[in-house]
Enzyme design. Sequence first.
Site, PDB file in Angstrom:
ATOM      1  N   ARG A   1      -1.140   1.955   6.530  1.00 24.01           N
ATOM      2  CA  ARG A   1      -1.218   1.842   5.208  1.00 24.01           C
ATOM      3  C   ARG A   1       0.283   1.358   5.376  1.00 24.01           C
ATOM      4  NH1 ARG A   1      -4.642   3.411   1.650  1.00 24.01           N
ATOM      5  NH2 ARG A   1      -2.822   3.449  -0.175  1.00 24.01           N
TER       6      ARG A   1
ATOM      7  N   VAL B   1       4.622   6.871   4.668  1.00 22.98           N
ATOM      8  CA  VAL B   1       4.590   5.957   5.653  1.00 22.98           C
ATOM      9  C   VAL B   1       4.777   4.460   4.604  1.00 22.98           C
ATOM     10  CG1 VAL B   1       3.557   6.651   7.224  1.00 22.98           C
ATOM     11  CG2 VAL B   1       2.793   5.558   5.447  1.00 22.98           C
TER      12      VAL B   1
ATOM     13  N   MET C   1       0.617  -1.115  -0.064  1.00 19.69           N
ATOM     14  CA  MET C   1      -0.337  -0.020   0.217  1.00 19.69           C
ATOM     15  C   MET C   1       1.085   1.444   0.191  1.00 19.69           C
ATOM     16  SD  MET C   1      -3.389  -0.086   1.825  1.00 19.69           S
ATOM     17  CE  MET C   1      -3.398  -0.649   3.873  1.00 19.69           C
ATOM     18  N   CYS C   2       1.154   1.541   1.120  1.00 25.61           N
ATOM     19  CA  CYS C   2       2.075   2.802   1.454  1.00 25.61           C
ATOM     20  C   CYS C   2       1.151   3.581   1.416  1.00 25.61           C
ATOM     21  CB  CYS C   2       3.289   3.659   0.126  1.00 25.61           C
ATOM     22  SG  CYS C   2       4.336   1.835   0.306  1.00 25.61           S
ATOM     23  N   GLY C   3       1.490   5.025   2.569  1.00 25.26           N
ATOM     24  CA  GLY C   3       1.057   6.527   2.506  1.00 25.26           C
ATOM     25  C   GLY C   3       1.358   7.665   2.290  1.00 25.26           C
TER      26      GLY C   3
END
Lengths: 321, 262
Positions: free
Chosen positions: A30, A160, A1-3
């Site tokens: 995330r 993140v 995902m990653c944010g």
Amino acid sequence: MCGIAGIVYKAEAGACGRALLNMLCGCQHRGPDSTGLAVYGEATDGLVFRLFLDADLSHDSGNWPARLQRVQDVLCDHTIDIRDTWHDNEFAMITCDQQSGIPGAADIQTISYAIEETPGVEIFSAGYSLHVIKDVGTADDLDRKFDCAPFIGTHGIGHVRLATESDVNPSTSHPFWAYGFNDVAIVHNGQITNYFKLKRLLQQRGYRFRTENDSELIAVYLADKMTHGQSMDDALAQSLDELDGTFSFLVATPEGVGYAKDRIGAKPMVVCETDEFVAVASEEVSLQQILGHQTIPCFEPYPGTTRTWSRSMQASLTSAR
Amino acid sequence: MVQIDASELDVRAINTRLRAAAERLCENGAQGEEQIVLTNPDARHNLGVGVVHPVKLTIQGSAGYFCMGLCDSPTVHVTGNVGWGFADNLLSGAMEVDGNAGAVCGVAIRDGRILVHGNVGSRAGQVMKGGSIVCRGDAGYRAGSMMMGGVLIVLGSAAEALGEFMMDGEIYVAGAIASLGQDAVQTDLRDGDAEKIADILGQHRVDSPIAPGQFKKFISDQRALRYQEYESGELLFDEAQEQKTEAVTADGNRDVMTFDAD
């Protein structure tokens, strides 16, 4: 995902560090692997280098002072005087004195490449206002270690990470500084699938890469275009055609922040504008953290669009062609 | 009225309390407005998943991803925005969102109705099989993508690739269309379509910006994701199309048409 997260203050500098940390706390679900910020403070007259002294991941703390000393020697070789050095284990920051002639982009690239000839040393950022602060762990961990919450800045971006493409370590954390280009950084949620092809093209032009991470490519790719006279808007619009894969990414320069979102809209990103600032985040849950738990007018930009917010707030919108 | 404050609870605890309250209220046969109120949702994910009782629920604020997924029969009002995948797989009930909805709003709903007062993100109504979705603002990229049934009504405009690879169902748009998706075609309104639009909007007490008879209608061309030839080889596409046309003429309703390959 990653944010991803970003904030641009409209008038005066704001509590940029606190705002980004709060937004990243809100979307830590995330990406629990690593957290980072790229914040823009008041521009200084001397270059600022943010350094990582354990890039070979030897974890041998005995090496770090010597490595820092070698970086200082390199700067001396390039006739740059050092005003101040901060050093906490494997992380360091060197603030340089104003030069008689301010080093131009080409000089900064030469100096950066020279510094990184030092084994185990990596530059996280170089520039007159950019500070990249990143490490493995959460936003809370980052704040405890670097005390980034009090950072006052005009704008910044944060990330993140849930690692998918490369290792989990400080080097492969976001934001990525555009290696060799002062004051340019990106954060990215997604995967670039024509990474190797584009990386080869850029390497043929003489650019270097530090990691095997696809997001680092975006930083150098955009910085190359902007250095050759393109506006951020044009560079972003072209990236929709030339980058393959899924992405919502933010790019930051001293002038402001921009985004590009792939044509399929595979990665989320919402935007909210108030009288004081424009905030961008992967999810509304992040925006809630800085807007005080209210119903906020946020919207999700369409796939295949780009936009920039300059500090003077002359926003422009480009649609996919 | 049951009030649940989300600020001090994790999502699992919120949903457990919501479902327990819904069950209890229904057992007691409680009637009335706003039987359950969820405060301080803070746009967190997965709120209200799995409510299967006909209660009234108000979410005061914004909800994150997959809000009200896997629900059956509740009447829900979200006063803020919702994130991706709102009301995923809804079986029945009524959903209302005051703000905007993220991508895949109403994905795979079987029945029930959804009203979004703002805009919907990409792929609204993706693989929906029944029910209705009304968007009062604009619909994003690929609205009605791969839909298999039901009705999607957009009172604003629709972005690129409207109805991409839709297999069945109907899309009605009041405003402009950026472009049609693959295998989607515009068609004339048939008898009863205007009444159907008016009826769905009426259920939500929403005024139409134009007369129901002036909506643009889009359906599947049924060439891409349908077998042109049945496995037995007996029924070719054109024959099937002819039979369908006859069926439409016979009972005037697309939805009930079936044809047997045996």
